[in-house]
Design a protein around this motif. Structure first.
Motif, PDB file in Angstrom:
ATOM      1  N   UNK A 183       0.820  -1.223   0.000  1.00  0.00           N
ATOM      2  CA  UNK A 183       0.000   0.000   0.000  1.00  0.00           C
ATOM      3  C   UNK A 183       0.848   1.265   0.000  1.00  0.00           C
ATOM      4  N   UNK A 184       2.144   1.109   0.205  1.00  0.00           N
ATOM      5  CA  UNK A 184       3.047   2.261   0.281  1.00  0.00           C
ATOM      6  C   UNK A 184       3.881   2.432  -0.986  1.00  0.00           C
ATOM      7  N   UNK A 185       3.711   1.535  -1.979  1.00  0.00           N
ATOM      8  CA  UNK A 185       4.516   1.608  -3.200  1.00  0.00           C
ATOM      9  C   UNK A 185       4.349   2.969  -3.877  1.00  0.00           C
ATOM     10  N   UNK A 186       5.452   3.467  -4.434  1.00  0.00           N
ATOM     11  CA  UNK A 186       5.456   4.776  -5.068  1.00  0.00           C
ATOM     12  C   UNK A 186       6.048   4.654  -6.470  1.00  0.00           C
ATOM     13  N   UNK A 187       5.291   5.067  -7.480  1.00  0.00           N
ATOM     14  CA  UNK A 187       5.715   4.874  -8.866  1.00  0.00           C
ATOM     15  C   UNK A 187       7.056   5.537  -9.168  1.00  0.00           C
ATOM     16  N   UNK A 188       7.211   6.792  -8.817  1.00  0.00           N
ATOM     17  CA  UNK A 188       8.445   7.503  -9.177  1.00  0.00           C
ATOM     18  C   UNK A 188       9.673   6.853  -8.552  1.00  0.00           C
ATOM     19  N   UNK A 189       9.562   6.458  -7.286  1.00  0.00           N
ATOM     20  CA  UNK A 189      10.680   5.797  -6.618  1.00  0.00           C
ATOM     21  C   UNK A 189      11.067   4.521  -7.348  1.00  0.00           C
ATOM     22  N   UNK A 190      10.076   3.727  -7.718  1.00  0.00           N
ATOM     23  CA  UNK A 190      10.347   2.450  -8.379  1.00  0.00           C
ATOM     24  C   UNK A 190      10.900   2.669  -9.782  1.00  0.00           C
ATOM     25  N   UNK A 220       4.399   4.223 -18.443  1.00  0.00           N
ATOM     26  CA  UNK A 220       4.465   3.200 -17.402  1.00  0.00           C
ATOM     27  C   UNK A 220       3.673   3.593 -16.166  1.00  0.00           C
ATOM     28  N   UNK A 221       3.460   4.883 -15.951  1.00  0.00           N
ATOM     29  CA  UNK A 221       2.676   5.336 -14.797  1.00  0.00           C
ATOM     30  C   UNK A 221       1.209   4.924 -14.912  1.00  0.00           C
ATOM     31  N   UNK A 222       0.807   4.511 -16.112  1.00  0.00           N
ATOM     32  CA  UNK A 222      -0.572   4.063 -16.320  1.00  0.00           C
ATOM     33  C   UNK A 222      -0.812   2.660 -15.751  1.00  0.00           C
ATOM     34  N   UNK A 223       0.265   1.927 -15.506  1.00  0.00           N
ATOM     35  CA  UNK A 223       0.135   0.563 -15.007  1.00  0.00           C
ATOM     36  C   UNK A 223      -0.281   0.564 -13.538  1.00  0.00           C
ATOM     37  N   UNK A 224      -0.984  -0.483 -13.143  1.00  0.00           N
ATOM     38  CA  UNK A 224      -1.335  -0.656 -11.736  1.00  0.00           C
ATOM     39  C   UNK A 224      -0.037  -0.823 -10.952  1.00  0.00           C
ATOM     40  N   UNK A 225       0.091  -0.133  -9.821  1.00  0.00           N
ATOM     41  CA  UNK A 225       1.374   0.001  -9.134  1.00  0.00           C
ATOM     42  C   UNK A 225       1.957  -1.343  -8.679  1.00  0.00           C
ATOM     43  N   UNK A 226       1.128  -2.241  -8.180  1.00  0.00           N
ATOM     44  CA  UNK A 226       1.640  -3.541  -7.730  1.00  0.00           C
ATOM     45  C   UNK A 226       2.167  -4.353  -8.910  1.00  0.00           C
ATOM     46  N   UNK A 227       1.487  -4.258 -10.047  1.00  0.00           N
ATOM     47  CA  UNK A 227       1.947  -4.945 -11.254  1.00  0.00           C
ATOM     48  C   UNK A 227       3.260  -4.352 -11.743  1.00  0.00           C
ATOM     49  N   UNK A 228       3.352  -3.030 -11.713  1.00  0.00           N
ATOM     50  CA  UNK A 228       4.585  -2.366 -12.144  1.00  0.00           C
ATOM     51  C   UNK A 228       5.755  -2.763 -11.242  1.00  0.00           C
ATOM     52  N   UNK A 229       5.523  -2.780  -9.932  1.00  0.00           N
ATOM     53  CA  UNK A 229       6.594  -3.177  -9.012  1.00  0.00           C
ATOM     54  C   UNK A 229       7.074  -4.584  -9.297  1.00  0.00           C
ATOM     55  N   UNK A 230       6.148  -5.491  -9.609  1.00  0.00           N
ATOM     56  CA  UNK A 230       6.528  -6.876  -9.906  1.00  0.00           C
ATOM     57  C   UNK A 230       7.315  -6.957 -11.211  1.00  0.00           C
ATOM     58  N   UNK A 231       6.919  -6.160 -12.201  1.00  0.00           N
ATOM     59  CA  UNK A 231       7.673  -6.139 -13.459  1.00  0.00           C
ATOM     60  C   UNK A 231       9.085  -5.605 -13.255  1.00  0.00           C
ATOM     61  N   UNK A 232       9.214  -4.593 -12.413  1.00  0.00           N
ATOM     62  CA  UNK A 232      10.536  -4.041 -12.120  1.00  0.00           C
ATOM     63  C   UNK A 232      11.383  -5.075 -11.382  1.00  0.00           C
ATOM     64  N   UNK A 233      10.790  -5.772 -10.438  1.00  0.00           N
ATOM     65  CA  UNK A 233      11.483  -6.855  -9.739  1.00  0.00           C
ATOM     66  C   UNK A 233      12.053  -7.860 -10.744  1.00  0.00           C
ATOM     67  N   UNK A 234      11.213  -8.302 -11.678  1.00  0.00           N
ATOM     68  CA  UNK A 234      11.664  -9.300 -12.649  1.00  0.00           C
ATOM     69  C   UNK A 234      12.723  -8.747 -13.592  1.00  0.00           C
ATOM     70  N   UNK A 235      12.618  -7.474 -13.919  1.00  0.00           N
ATOM     71  CA  UNK A 235      13.616  -6.847 -14.786  1.00  0.00           C
ATOM     72  C   UNK A 235      14.963  -6.746 -14.065  1.00  0.00           C
ATOM     73  N   UNK A 236      14.942  -6.375 -12.799  1.00  0.00           N
ATOM     74  CA  UNK A 236      16.181  -6.286 -12.026  1.00  0.00           C
ATOM     75  C   UNK A 236      16.850  -7.653 -11.879  1.00  0.00           C
TER      76      UNK A 236
END
Length: 281
Positions: free
Chosen positions: A171-178, A214-230
């Motif tokens: 619930x605290x995820x932040x798009x710009x930070x990620x 990318x800001x259009x994506x749902x934040x939890x989905x975006x965080x998971x995509x970033x995780x997999x990319x990293x």
């Protein structure tokens, strides 16, 4: 001075430039001139001395790295050292099915910056842990009792113990930070995978356009995509990191430098090299 022996710059010189001088300079004042010890003997002695007398950040990082190597598959797990997250720099970031950040506060550290650091990390990591000495643990548990922050202590026997489990920060995820954790090619890849192509704009505007898309994506989905990319920043030689030929005292340095096969061979040659000394300290 001795704690600085266990630093990536010192071993960068050793494995990539065949330069032992920074290592030799840092231990020279403790080295005699009669009996032969290998560099491995010296490293083991110094590490044991630090564990007992001066538990610097490296001791904590190496214990966490050893725990990760023991409990996780390195083909599915990546540990990143000193990752910039927001305005802070996370000590260790564990990436597998989730993002875990470990912020280290040794008995030698102050706690002044901790609150701001944890706030930044919660904007990206599924779970955040403070890894600390037993003397700090009670204070930190009390201060963060009603938060999602977890607490791990490194006890007198140099064993890690979870004292307070971390909880989800979704619930605290932040798009710009990620988003700003990503390298350019990584966010370009995510735009292509989500939208089929890159925006047709001048190169000077590509960052802004990718950010907007990318800001259009749902934040939890975006965080998971970033995780997999990293996680695609995978280790070159996980088997050599796990190998018994790689001393347990140097596991974190080897992970941090992400040594290739030749660099591991250079390291093994260095470790076997005799260094003239009496009692190392």
């Amino acid at each position: 001075m001795l704690s600085q022996v266990f630093s990536p710059p010192v071993f960068h010189k050793i494995v990539r430039e065949n330069d032992f001088l920074p290592f030799e300079k840092k231990v020279a004042k403790y080295i005699g001139s009669h009996n032969e010890y290998s560099n491995l003997d010296i490293i083991k002695f110094l590490y044991k001395s630090l564990q007992k007398n001066y538990r610097c950040e490296y001791i904590y990082k190496n214990n966490i790295t050893l725990d990760i190597i023991k409990n996780y598959s390195l083909s599915e797990t990546l540990t990143i050292n000193e990752l910039k997250v927001g305005a802070s720099k996370a000590d260790l970031v564990l990436l597998n099915g989730a993002v875990r950040i470990y912020e280290i506060k040794t008995e030698l550290d102050g706690l002044g910056k901790l609150s701001k650091q944890l706030c930044d990390y919660q904007k990206f990591a599924d779970k955040v842990y403070v890894v600390t000495d037993e003397k700090y643990a009670k204070k930190i548990i009390s201060e963060y009792a009603t938060t999602n922050i977890g607490v791990i202590s490194l006890d007198a026997k140099n064993k890690l113990n979870i004292l307070k489990e971390a909880e989800s920060n979704s619930l605290l995820f932040d798009f710009e930070t990620i988003f700003k954790i990503l390298r350019k090619q990584e966010y370009l890849d995510l735009v292509i995978s989500n939208f089929g192509s890159l925006p047709d704009v001048p190169n000077t505007k590509i960052f802004k356009e990718c950010y907007s898309l990318l800001s259009q994506l749902e934040i939890a989905d975006f965080q998971k995509q970033v995780l997999n990319k990293l996680k695609e920043r995978k280790l070159q030689q996980p088997s050599l990191l796990k190998s018994n030929n790689t001393p347990k005292e140097l596991k974190h340095i080897c992970n941090s430098l992400d040594l290739n096969q030749q660099e591991y061979q250079n390291l093994y040659h260095f470790l076997a090299t005799k260094n003239v000394c009496t009692n190392p300290i």
